[in-house]
Structures are given as C-alpha cells and as structure tokens.
Design a protein around this motif. Structure first.
Motif, PDB file in Angstrom:
ATOM      1  N   ILE A 199     -64.854  10.611  95.389  1.00 43.49           N
ATOM      2  CA  ILE A 199     -63.556  10.520  96.094  1.00 43.49           C
ATOM      3  C   ILE A 199     -62.419  10.975  95.174  1.00 43.49           C
ATOM      4  CG2 ILE A 199     -61.879   8.884  97.069  1.00 43.49           C
ATOM      5  CD1 ILE A 199     -64.275   7.353  98.248  1.00 43.49           C
ATOM      6  N   THR A 200     -62.478  10.514  93.904  1.00 44.48           N
ATOM      7  CA  THR A 200     -61.423  10.890  92.951  1.00 44.48           C
ATOM      8  C   THR A 200     -61.410  12.404  92.743  1.00 44.48           C
ATOM      9  OG1 THR A 200     -61.916   8.818  91.836  1.00 44.48           O
ATOM     10  CG2 THR A 200     -60.466  10.334  90.665  1.00 44.48           C
ATOM     11  N   LEU A 201     -62.640  12.953  92.645  1.00 46.43           N
ATOM     12  CA  LEU A 201     -62.755  14.406  92.423  1.00 46.43           C
ATOM     13  C   LEU A 201     -62.181  15.192  93.603  1.00 46.43           C
ATOM     14  CD1 LEU A 201     -64.049  15.807  89.989  1.00 46.43           C
ATOM     15  CD2 LEU A 201     -66.046  16.241  91.409  1.00 46.43           C
ATOM     16  N   ILE A 202     -62.538  14.742  94.817  1.00 49.88           N
ATOM     17  CA  ILE A 202     -62.035  15.435  96.026  1.00 49.88           C
ATOM     18  C   ILE A 202     -60.513  15.327  96.100  1.00 49.88           C
ATOM     19  CG2 ILE A 202     -61.970  15.314  98.566  1.00 49.88           C
ATOM     20  CD1 ILE A 202     -64.950  14.634  98.467  1.00 49.88           C
ATOM     21  N   GLY A 203     -60.008  14.118  95.732  1.00 50.72           N
ATOM     22  CA  GLY A 203     -58.544  13.905  95.767  1.00 50.72           C
ATOM     23  C   GLY A 203     -57.824  14.879  94.863  1.00 50.72           C
ATOM     24  N   SER A 204     -58.313  15.031  93.629  1.00 49.69           N
ATOM     25  CA  SER A 204     -57.604  15.930  92.705  1.00 49.69           C
ATOM     26  C   SER A 204     -57.837  17.387  93.078  1.00 49.69           C
ATOM     27  CB  SER A 204     -57.985  15.650  91.250  1.00 49.69           C
ATOM     28  OG  SER A 204     -59.363  15.461  91.164  1.00 49.69           O
ATOM     29  N   VAL A 256     -54.043  22.573  97.935  1.00 51.53           N
ATOM     30  CA  VAL A 256     -52.752  22.620  98.652  1.00 51.53           C
ATOM     31  C   VAL A 256     -51.719  23.359  97.804  1.00 51.53           C
ATOM     32  CG1 VAL A 256     -50.836  21.193  99.492  1.00 51.53           C
ATOM     33  CG2 VAL A 256     -53.177  20.566 100.041  1.00 51.53           C
ATOM     34  N   ASN A 257     -51.708  23.083  96.491  1.00 53.60           N
ATOM     35  CA  ASN A 257     -50.751  23.752  95.607  1.00 53.60           C
ATOM     36  C   ASN A 257     -50.943  25.262  95.607  1.00 53.60           C
ATOM     37  OD1 ASN A 257     -49.403  21.501  94.893  1.00 53.60           O
ATOM     38  ND2 ASN A 257     -50.504  21.162  92.975  1.00 53.60           N
ATOM     39  N   ILE A 258     -52.212  25.682  95.638  1.00 58.29           N
ATOM     40  CA  ILE A 258     -52.480  27.138  95.651  1.00 58.29           C
ATOM     41  C   ILE A 258     -51.930  27.746  96.945  1.00 58.29           C
ATOM     42  CG2 ILE A 258     -54.334  28.860  95.818  1.00 58.29           C
ATOM     43  CD1 ILE A 258     -55.943  27.031  93.891  1.00 58.29           C
ATOM     44  N   ALA A 259     -52.172  27.044  98.076  1.00 56.98           N
ATOM     45  CA  ALA A 259     -51.673  27.548  99.362  1.00 56.98           C
ATOM     46  C   ALA A 259     -50.138  27.602  99.362  1.00 56.98           C
ATOM     47  CB  ALA A 259     -52.169  26.659 100.484  1.00 56.98           C
ATOM     48  N   MET A 260     -49.493  26.566  98.819  1.00 58.03           N
ATOM     49  CA  MET A 260     -48.024  26.502  98.799  1.00 58.03           C
ATOM     50  C   MET A 260     -47.433  27.589  97.893  1.00 58.03           C
ATOM     51  SD  MET A 260     -47.116  24.112 100.820  1.00 58.03           S
ATOM     52  CE  MET A 260     -45.472  23.621 100.414  1.00 58.03           C
TER      53      MET A 260
END
Ligand SMILES: Nc1ncnc2c1ncn2[C@@H]1O[C@H](COP(=O)(O)OP(=O)(O)OP(=O)(O)O)[C@@H](O)[C@H]1O
Ligand SMILES: [Mg+2]
Length: 320
Positions: A20-25, A31-35
């Motif tokens: 879960i932690t890995l997926i979160g980061s 998202v940052n790459i898309a933004m």
C-alpha cells in the motif's frame, strides 16, 4: 516466508502495508508526471504571449516618422468623419464588417445599434486605429485620414471602453492621468462638467483610492470616472462603448444631459443596446448582417420596420 505465503495465496499484514505504501508513493509520482505536462503547456502559452507582446512593433514611432505626414493637418479641428464602404475581418476569420457607411459631424451624436457580437466595439477600435481595415475609406473633413498622423489622431480621439480600466491611485489621478496632478484644475473641471457632486459622495472625495481591480467602486462609478477622464482631455471625437450600461437612472440621465450640453464642441459616437438612450441621439445606425441595415432618427426607425418597432418600443415601454 514471502514465497510460502504467495504459494498459499496468502499475504501477511506487513507485506500488505508495504505494498500500500509503495502504491501510494508511486501514485503521487505518476500524478506529478501527468501534471508536469499541463504546467509545461501553460508555460508555453505564457511564453508565446510574452513573445507576441515583446516583439510588437512600436506603432507611433514607425508611423510618425513617415514622410507622408509632413502635411499633417492636426491643427485643423475635426468637423466631419465619414466612413465609406469599409470592410474588415480579423486575420484568418470571415468578414465581420461589410460595406459600412456612416458619417458624423461636429455637434452631432450618432448611435451604433446592433446585436451582441455584430462588431460595434471592433468598429470603434478601427476608428482608434487599433486595427487596419481591409478596404474602404475613412475621411476626416473630406480628406483621407492617412494624412493625419497616428499620434495626432489619438490626441483628437478619446474612448470610454466597454470594460473600464482604472488604475490603483486616487480618483483625482485616475481622472487626469498625470504624475503631479493639478488638483485645483481637476476639481474645477469636475464642477464645470457636473462630476463634482458624484465624487464628493465618496468617503475621501477626490483622494479616495481606487483598488488594484477597482473592486471598491461600483460598475456605474467606474464608468462615471472613466467618462470624466475621457472628457478631461477635451477630445474632438468621443467614442462611448456601452458607457452607461452599469449606471443607475439618475447617473445615466446626468450623462445624457451632459452629452447634449457638450456635443457642440465635439463629435460623439455612442454604442448601445438600449434604444431608450439611442432616442436622444441625432441619428441611429443599425448594424445587422455585418452591415448598416438602417439609418434614421428613433421615430423614423420605429416607422420603417417591425423589427426596430418591436425592439425600440419594448424598451421604451419598460422605461415608462
Ligand atoms: N481580437 C479579436 N480577434 C478575433 N476575433 C475577435 C477579436 N475581437 C473580437 N472578435 C470577434 O469579433 C466579433 C465582434 O466583436 P465585438 O466585440 O466587436 O462585438 P460587439 O458588437 O461589440 O458585441 P457586444 O454588443 O457584445 O459588445 C465577435 O464575434 C468577437 O468574438
Ligand atoms: Mg462591444
């Protein structure tokens, strides 16, 4: 241990937390790459705008240095403005104004009346020489307006635009647009033209500070100050683009009376959607289907066409 639990289709609590932690980061990074692409596109648009602005040629210098203005007739006053067969389009667009003809003399107020988007404001911009027209002629006192330099023409013309722009400063500074304003002169002007009583209603009177986006003034107050500013330069051609649209009845009435009083000294072109204002002007030009479709006094237009009858009478009735 991991292999064993995989084999058994089981997952330990610690493993689950790690996933879960890995997926979160990872999610945040995706998202940052898309933004980043959006930010890049925004920066590109801003850069293009800045480039367009910075590379614009200074119009006054290039035109005023032109030899053809040696015979500049700037000292002569504007007695007549005539627009003949004017055609205009924005680059890459279809024709916006087609075969526009009208004339106005010193001492007259004419109205340009028409539906939204028909080109009224554009026509006023053309008259201020912000856009070049495709074909046709504009004559000043029966001479081609090319004989008047841009600088001298702009000295004769003042406009109150549809979107009033005031500056962060006092009302006094906004009227005279001078670095070291002569307060006495401005107040005397306002008294003479009738703006004084309106300005005295502000808390700090002439010293009232107008905010960055004029948010501390109402739309009507902004328009009134813009009109005072326009008249303070004693123009020979006054262009009013919906200049009373945000005003209340009392202020609008004051403006109409003022225009009637001062029109002997200038030529006034008034753009409005409101027939009840058009009736106070000398002639109405109706722009429809890209061209001037009817000309006449208010009463005449009511007589000649059901469309104008409906439009004009409806609003006159509302006013009553
Ligand atoms: N700089 C521009 N570049 C391209 N098209 C423009 C530009 N300015 C205005 N237009 C378009 O030209 C048309 C006429 O605009 P204009 O502002 O002259 O209309 P208008 O008659 O003043 O309308 P309104 O009554 O709503 O003020 C509109 O379709 C507008 O989108
Ligand atoms: Mg407009």
């Amino acid at each position: 241990m991991v292999c064993v639990s995989r084999f058994k289709h089981q997952i330990m609590l610690g493993q689950m937390m790690a996933i879960i932690t890995l997926i979160g980061s990872l999610g945040t990074s995706v998202v940052n790459i898309a933004m980043a692409n959006i930010q890049f596109q925004e920066a590109k648009i801003a850069f293009d705008r800045m480039y367009e602005f910075a590379s614009a040629k200074p119009e006054t210098e290039s035109q005023n240095k032109s030899k053809k203005f040696r015979t500049d007739n700037s000292s002569t006053s504007l007695n007549q403005l005539r627009v003949e067969n004017l055609n205009f389009r924005f680059p890459g667009k279809s024709l916006l104004l087609k075969n526009i003809n009208f004339n106005v003399k010193k001492g007259e107020i004419i109205t340009l009346f028409g539906e939204i988007g028909c080109g009224k404001s554009t026509l006023l911009s053309i008259l201020q020489r912000f856009h070049s027209f495709e074909s046709g002629k504009i004559k000043i006192n029966n001479e081609n307006w090319d004989n008047t330099s841009l600088y001298q023409w702009r000295e004769k013309v003042t406009s109150v635009s549809q979107h009033v722009q005031l500056f962060n400063g006092t009302i006094l500074e906004n009227i005279c647009l001078e670095e070291n304003p002569d307060a006495e002169k401005v107040i005397q002007f306002c008294q003479e033209y009738g703006f004084h009583s309106f300005i005295m209603e502000f808390q700090q009177e002439y010293a009232t500070i107008v905010n960055e986006n004029s948010t501390n003034l109402s739309g009507g107050q902004r328009q009134l100050i813009a009109l005072a500013r326009a008249l303070y330069s004693y123009p020979q051609l006054l262009l009013l683009d919906e200049a009373t649209a945000a005003m209340g009845r009392r202020t609008e009435h004051f403006v109409i009376e003022l225009l009637q009083r001062i029109k002997t000294d200038m030529t006034i072109i008034f753009v409005t959607h409101r027939p009840q204002l058009a009736r106070y002007t000398d002639r109405i030009y109706v722009i429809e289907d890209k061209t001037v479709s009817a000309v006449g006094a208010h009463e005449k237009l009511i007589q000649i066409n059901q469309f104008y009858k409906d439009a004009f009478l409806e609003l006159v009735d509302n006013q009553a």
